[in-house]
Design an enzyme around this catalytic site. Structure first.
Site, mmCIF file in Angstrom:
data_model
loop_
_atom_site.group_PDB
_atom_site.id
_atom_site.type_symbol
_atom_site.label_atom_id
_atom_site.label_comp_id
_atom_site.label_asym_id
_atom_site.label_seq_id
_atom_site.Cartn_x
_atom_site.Cartn_y
_atom_site.Cartn_z
ATOM 1 N N HIS A 150 22.593 40.545 47.056
ATOM 2 C CA HIS A 150 22.107 41.795 46.452
ATOM 3 C C HIS A 150 23.225 42.467 45.646
ATOM 4 C CE1 HIS A 150 24.544 43.894 49.338
ATOM 5 N NE2 HIS A 150 24.091 43.048 50.249
ATOM 6 N N ASP A 196 25.857 38.426 51.604
ATOM 7 C CA ASP A 196 27.107 37.666 51.486
ATOM 8 C C ASP A 196 27.216 36.632 52.604
ATOM 9 O OD1 ASP A 196 27.549 39.537 53.464
ATOM 10 O OD2 ASP A 196 29.559 40.088 52.799
#
Ligand code: NAG
Ligand code: NAG
Ligand code: NAG
Ligand code: NAG
Ligand code: NAG
Length: 504
Positions: free
Chosen positions: A60, A355
């Site tokens: 994101h 991540d």
């Protein structure tokens, strides 16, 4: 071999000594492994190959902090107002970055490779997101960029007779984004609840590599220092819980405090003597332990470098491979029963995630240590997996590419993937099968997670294991423990200079 005599040092002198130590160590080149990504060439199109299917896995965009810095309440939840307001939401910068990434993907997949039709075709693309507002909104922004300006009135959105003139956002094409609940999403969330992963991580924590690492005098000193400054127990597992909100606040400090105060004024104890770089570095190393790649030789006969990736990224690999097989089966013969309708026209499958998702997948592929630039996985960082077919021989192959940040090109990293040749631009699809054979879970994730590594008995102590939590990643929402530590106890011990050993 201590160079200080602690009893004669007052606290100020101890800090000066610590900082001297930190500064000396930090000036050494720590990032040898990062040189490769920066030096990689941009992708070159091979006109003999036809791109037939692409998968994207991205992080994101820029977001609000997930929580406050432990022990500090300067920026509580209501200080964050964008993206719907509150902790963890996507910022307008994050939306813009994903919109731009979508445009970049359009340049590749529509303009350069003609993989996708120039206008939105519902059968060609499938977008999946984790069930987080920021990943969902990142996905909406991304596809908005990908199809911006391509919409046809009366086809992609209602004509003016149906919606009063000007009310429909100009050119906006609604495109579906699918999701599944957090607890069952092992594709998007490597940290979903999994007893087997907890057991494997406990094993990692018992390893010599891990023990040497946490007992390294420099690392220990920094953890003690940060524990003292925050009044919380900072460990390699939870250092991100402190460092990550500071990073987010730093990026938004002018909105959070309109007096012009700088982030350094809020955390002078953090922004000093390379502490931010050390915190990043410790956090990244913690990720490597979590992803199983810091113990390449295994622990107590268990190959954690296979068993952990199998849990953290195996389900994504399985999905990727079954998508590739599904698409190719239809390409071979769309009338046979192994061609499922879903795959018949599918060209592009994207996953909007975190991540930790990218780190786990890149660790499984064996590329993480070569291509992740310092500072970890950037916002909007993207991995692409592309399947090609040779126009004459019909031979199939794949390419893996990484887009490290908005500033970077989309660069091929295929030659770093386990099993791929460093001399070829593409890699045989049989390597994907090899990866699946080794890393994809043989069962569903629930069954795998309920399969104890040692039948529940700790091989070291012989006692029944009580699993500890696997470590938080950068995005962990795990609150740190608040037990105060006797912070200076280590500092009054001997300082050992160990800067001659670089750890990566
Ligand atoms: C996302 O939206 C839901 C409501 O739909 C809200 O309860 C939640 O706090 C928001 N934030 C996150 C990080 O999920
Ligand atoms: C931090 O260290 C100082 C100096 O020794 C000490 O006075 C203070 O109590 C410590 N704080 C915590 C939270 O441990
Ligand atoms: C902004 O910073 C100033 C100066 O450090 C401080 O006095 C003020 O309380 C801060 N305001 C907020 C809302 O954090
Ligand atoms: C595709 O499969 C069908 C059904 O098995 C078969 O009749 C047809 O000949 C096949 N077509 C090709 C091009 O192989
Ligand atoms: C992000 O990408 C840039 C450019 O590749 C890199 O210099 C930086 O260290 C990366 N990491 C972060 C956390 O910004």
């Amino acid at each position: 071999n201590s160079i200080f005599s602690p009893p004669s040092l007052n606290p100020t002198m101890r800090w000066i000594a610590l900082f001297g130590l930190v500064a000396t160590a930090s000036s050494l080149p720590r990032s040898v492994r990062n040189a490769n990504y920066a030096a990689l060439a941009a992708d070159v199109k091979d006109d003999d190959l036809e791109l037939v299917f692409a998968t994207a896995l991205w992080r994101h965009g820029d977001r609000a902090a997930d929580h406050a810095v432990p022990g500090r309440e300067q920026f509580p939840e209501d200080a964050w107002t964008f993206g719907g307001g509150g902790y963890g939401e996507l910022s307008p910068e994050g939306m813009a970055a994903h919109f731009n990434l979508g445009k970049r993907l359009r340049a590749r997949y529509m303009d350069k490779y003609s993989l996708l039709s120039p206008t939105y075709n519902a059968k060609e693309i499938y977008i999946r997101s984790t069930d987080y507002n920021r990943t969902l909104i990142s996905a909406y922004a991304n596809v908005a960029g990908m199809y911006a300006g391509t919409g046809v009135t009366g086809q992609n959105f209602p004509a003016a007779e149906l919606i009063p003139d000007g009310e429909w956002p100009v050119g906006y094409i609604p495109i579906p984004v699918h999701t599944v609940p957090y607890s069952t999403d092992f594709v998007g969330h490597p940290d979903s609840t999994c007893a087997r992963q907890d057991e494997l991580y406990a094993l990692v924590q018992s390893s010599a590599e891990y023990q040497n690492y946490i007992n390294d005098p420099q690392i220990a000193q920094i953890l003690v220092y940060l524990s003292n400054m925050t009044g919380t127990d900072v460990t390699i597992e939870n250092i991100g819980v402190m460092q990550d909100p500071i990073y987010c606040e730093q990026r938004h400090i002018t909105e959070l405090n309109e007096t012009g105060a700088t982030i350094e004024q809020f955390y002078p104890w953090f922004f000093t003597n390379d502490i931010p770089e050390w915190a990043d570095w410790i956090d990244e190393k913690a990720d490597d332990f979590a992803d199983g790649i810091a113990n390449p030789a295994g622990v107590n006969g268990i190959d954690v470098s296979v068993e952990i990736p199998k849990i953290r990224a195996g389900d994504s690999l399985k999905l990727l491979s079954s998508n590739v097989k599904g698409v190719l089966a239809c390409r071979d013969n769309s009338t046979i029963s192994s061609c499922r309708k879903f795959y018949e026209n599918l060209k592009y499958y994207a996953i909007s995630a975190h991540d930790s998702t990218l780190l786990a997948f890149l660790s499984l592929l064996g590329v993480k240590q070569y291509i992740i630039p310092a500072g970890g996985v950037n916002y909007t960082a993207t991995m692409l997996f592309e399947v090609y077919e040779h126009k004459e021989t019909a031979e199939r192959s794949f390419k893996v590419l990484y887009h490290a940040s908005e500033k970077d090109d989309i660069k091929p990293i295929t030659s770093f993937v386990r099993g791929c040749s460093p001399l070829e631009n593409v890699c045989s699809l049989s390597v994907l099968d090899d990866l699946v054979a080794k890393y994809a879970p043989e069962t569903d994730m629930a069954t795998l997670c309920n399969t104890p590594v040692f039948g529940g008995v700790d091989p070291v102590t012989g006692t029944v294991t009580s699993p500890t939590n696997s470590p938080g990643t950068t995005e962990s929402t795990m609150p740190p423990t608040t037990s105060a530590v006797s912070a200076l106890s280590l500092l009054s011990g001997a300082f050992v200079i160990a800067i001659s050993t670089l750890r990566c």
